[in-house]
Design an enzyme around this catalytic site. Structure first.
Site: not given
Ligand code: NAD
Length: 698
Positions: A330, A389, A416, A437
């Protein structure tokens, strides 16, 4: 098919050994061969006992489900079942002892044969399971299982086993009284033979054929294990009826009751849909049926996970649980450590519940390596990106990751919504860029949508599928497009619920209609869970990306009003479509209809159910027409595992198949005239209908 030989001491070995099959199954041929062997042994005066065994790794798997798909006449099935009962009844009452040597798993019809034996001895192999999974496929055990089991283990235990469908391990089965003895693997035939020559000679009868026999019926005890959420009421209900009615009469009448219920269930579209999707399509997906051929298997020793947020921490947990090392990266080490602590919490819950040993939990945790520096990705075979995202953030991460990664490693995005081909523009090796995904919570959800971008190579696709399999999840391959497959259809469905709301259908009616349709949770409750804010974000993204092609949908309007005007963004905030009082008993918000200034519609429950089902099928058919999904099986498995589409309808394509394409097209046209052009049937369906084609064999 069946090997038969009689040894010097008069024991007839009836050994199941189906050629060209990995396991023994009950079908017309094997059943006939088995019947002939049993009759031969019973008629031979030199035979003192019958030993039923298997030459395969498992004992007998059950009914060949291809026959279930073909069953069309209940009367015919009923007669066949009565013949089968007659054979097993003859076997258990002919006066010669019969023993089953259970060298491995025995399920359904295979276990029913064992139950018709006088003695069952099993190898003590913790991988072996004994049970009745029929209920999970919308069926009931039709070979006497609903009758011999309660007579053997008691009413309550039998009901639980039959309606839950979970197989018992050998030691559990011994304790439950399902089997008589457990021995070292490899010794089961010797033990069975010994019994046949000693005790078996004195007592070749079943308990239920002895005078004074009574079924264990706990007095006043509540009936247990009536049904689990995944079980369609039809099958579980019929099982309970068979047990209740059948245990109040003699075995012959009881078996006829069971045969009647089995026959009427087997010919239903629900049973066929579940067998086709949950068995055949799911097995094919798990066997990587869509994997490009001729590519050596991918090996995954170490995997990178960028982003330790909600998704990243769950995915890292799943990877470590599968025995693969994972670098969890992260923005800094502290953020990565926070992601790892999610695993720590999950593991401690599992150990507390006794579902994982302390050692195994320590092992999983030791495979998660938190990092704050991209250099930690240098030795990874595959890296998954799960950061915000946002195209720019993802592009920056792609460049930094590739600079650190091995040139042959794969980079996968867990986006997503953002098309993979577009995200790959930031990559220097687009052929090794792909979408993986995952669904939330990633450690539990079984589906992974594997998204092929325009430049993704066959080898990358094949290896990404191998990786999903290594995580013991089910991959479904889809092609690039907005929302890919699952998010797109789910959003169309949720938007339909919002249209109904705008048209003045009461929220309660919409929630109930979705449950009647078979969905696991109402669309309003689901939207509260995933957050309406996220829907607003999607709407803004669509508007920005599509420009003049953007068409506002009900979900865009309602989510914006709920979030920005009414301050009700969903469950996390304690208020959305529902109120979430501290006592945990959520209820629909009373001000909803007034706040949305809805028109007043009078619509029947049937019409609401129809719209909620039609929209999912129409949007899925569009995905197939556009080539986003190529195979009906993938569409159906993806829907059932991805958003909880009811398996008893097969899937969105399985449902079109069930209704019939011409009938489905007519329904679309009828609803489109009232509700809007989104229901107009895609050309794929009209032309298939005209040509008399079908998605599945009929
Ligand atoms: P989140 O906000 O919980 O987590 C994102 C993480 O990425 C954070 O911990 C952040 O610190 C880290 N981050 C940001 N920039 C970074 C960088 N440059 N280097 C390293 N780490 C970095 O988001 P999430 O809900 O876990 O979603 C993440 C991805 O998964 C998105 O693309 C989202 O569309 C996708 N997704 C989400 C879901 C859902 O149900 N939430 C389901 C499928 C896919």
């Amino acid at each position: 098919m069946i090997n038969y030989r009689v040894d010097g001491e008069g024991i007839a070995l009836i050994e199941w050994d189906m050629q060209q099959r990995a396991e023994n199954l009950l079908n017309d041929e094997s059943v006939a061969a088995f019947g002939a062997a049993v009759h031969r042994a019973l008629a031979d005066p030199s035979v003192k006992g019958l030993l039923i065994a298997s030459a395969k790794k498992s004992f007998i798997g059950g009914v060949d489900l291809a026959q279930v798909l073909k069953a069309s006449e209940a009367e015919h099935v009923y007669c066949r079942m009565l013949e089968w009962h007659k054979l097993l009844r003859h076997m258990e009452t002919a006066g010669k002892p019969v023993a089953a040597a259970l060298n491995g798993t025995a399920l359904g019809g295979g276990l029913e044969i064992a139950l018709a034996c006088h003695y069952r001895v099993a190898a003590d192999d913790p991988r072996a399971g004994f049970g009745f999974p029929e209920v999970t496929l919308g069926l009931l055990p039709g070979g006497g299982g609903t009758q011999r089991l309660p007579r053997l283990v008691g009413l309550d235990a039998a009901k639980a086993m039959l309606t839950e469908g979970r197989p018992l391990r050998p030691q559990e089965a011994l304790k439950a009284g399902l089997i008589d003895a457990v021995v070292h693997p490899g010794e089961e035939r010797v033990a069975a033979r010994r019994w046949l020559l000693t005790d078996g000679q004195d007592r070749p009868t079943q308990p239920w054929d002895r005078p004074g026999f009574a079924i264990a019926r706990p007095e006043g005890a509540a009936t247990s294990g009536a049904s689990s959420a995944a079980v369609p009421p039809t099958a579980a209900h019929r099982i309970l009826v068979c047990v209740e009615e059948g245990t109040r009469t003699d075995l012959e009448s009881a078996l006829a009751i069971e045969a009647r219920h089995f026959a009427s269930l087997v010919v239903t579209s629900e049973a066929k849909n579940m067998v086709r999707t949950l068995h055949f399509a799911m097995n094919e997906a798990n066997a990587l049926g869509a994997r490009p051929a001729g590519i050596a298997p991918g090996k995954f020793r170490r995997v990178g996970m960028i982003g330790a947020g909600m998704m990243g921490s769950g995915i890292a947990h799943a990877i470590a649980t599968a025995g693969i090392d994972v670098v969890l990266l992260d923005v800094d080490l502290a953020a990565a450590e926070r992601g790892k602590s999610y695993s720590r919490q999950q593991l401690s819950k599992l150990s507390q519940k006794g579902k994982m040993t302390e050692d195994a939990a320590i092992g999983v945790l030791s495979r998660i390596h938190p990092a704050g520096d991209y250099a930690a990705l240098s030795d990874c075979d595959l890296v998954i990106e799960g950061v915000f995202e946002d195209r720019d953030v993802k592009a920056g991460v792609t460049r930094k990751a590739e600079a650190a990664m091995r040139p042959d490693a794969i980079l996968a995005s867990n986006t997503s919504t953002l098309p993979i081909t577009g995200l790959a523009l930031a990559s220097k090796r687009r052929e090794r860029f792909i979408g993986l995904h995952f669904f939330s919570p990633a450690e539990r959800m079984p589906l992974v949508e594997v998204i092929r971008g325009k430049h993704t190579s066959d080898a990358t696709l094949a290896h990404a599928m191998d990786f999903v399999k290594a995580l013991r999840k089910t991959p479904v391959v889809v092609h690039d497009g907005r929302g890919f497959y699952t998010s797109r259809v789910l959003r169309a469905y949720l938007s339909e619920a919002m249209s109904l709301l705008e048209e003045g259908v009461p929220a309660e009616t919409i929630e109930n209609a979705s449950v009647i349709a078979g969905m696991p949770i109402g669309p309003l409750a689901l939207l509260d869970d995933v957050s309406l804010e996220l829907m607003v974000k999607f709407a803004k993204q669509d508007r920005a990306d599509l420009g003049p092609d953007y068409r506002e949908r009900a979900i865009d309007r309602v989510a914006t009003v709920m979030t920005e005007k009414l301050g009700r963004p969903g469950r996390k905030a304690g208020k959305g479509f529902y109120d979430y009082p501290p006592d945990g008993k959520k209820h629909l918000w009373a001000g909803l209809a007034d706040a949305l200034a809805v028109r007043c519609a009078s619509m029947s429950m049937e019409d609401v159910v129809e719209r909620l089902l039609l929209i999912q099928s129409v949007e899925t058919a569009r995905c197939m027409e556009e080539g986003v999904v190529r195979r009906a099986e993938d569409a159906d498995v993806g829907a059932v595992l991805g958003w909880g589409y009811p398996a008893l309808r097969g899937g969105p394509i399985g449902w079109i198949h069930t209704v019939g394409i011409p009938e489905f097209v007519a329904a679309c046209e009828r609803v489109a005239a009232r509700a809007g052009s989104r229901f107009l049937p895609p050309a794929l369906l009209t032309s298939m209908g005209q040509r008399g084609e079908a998605f599945y064999p009929v």
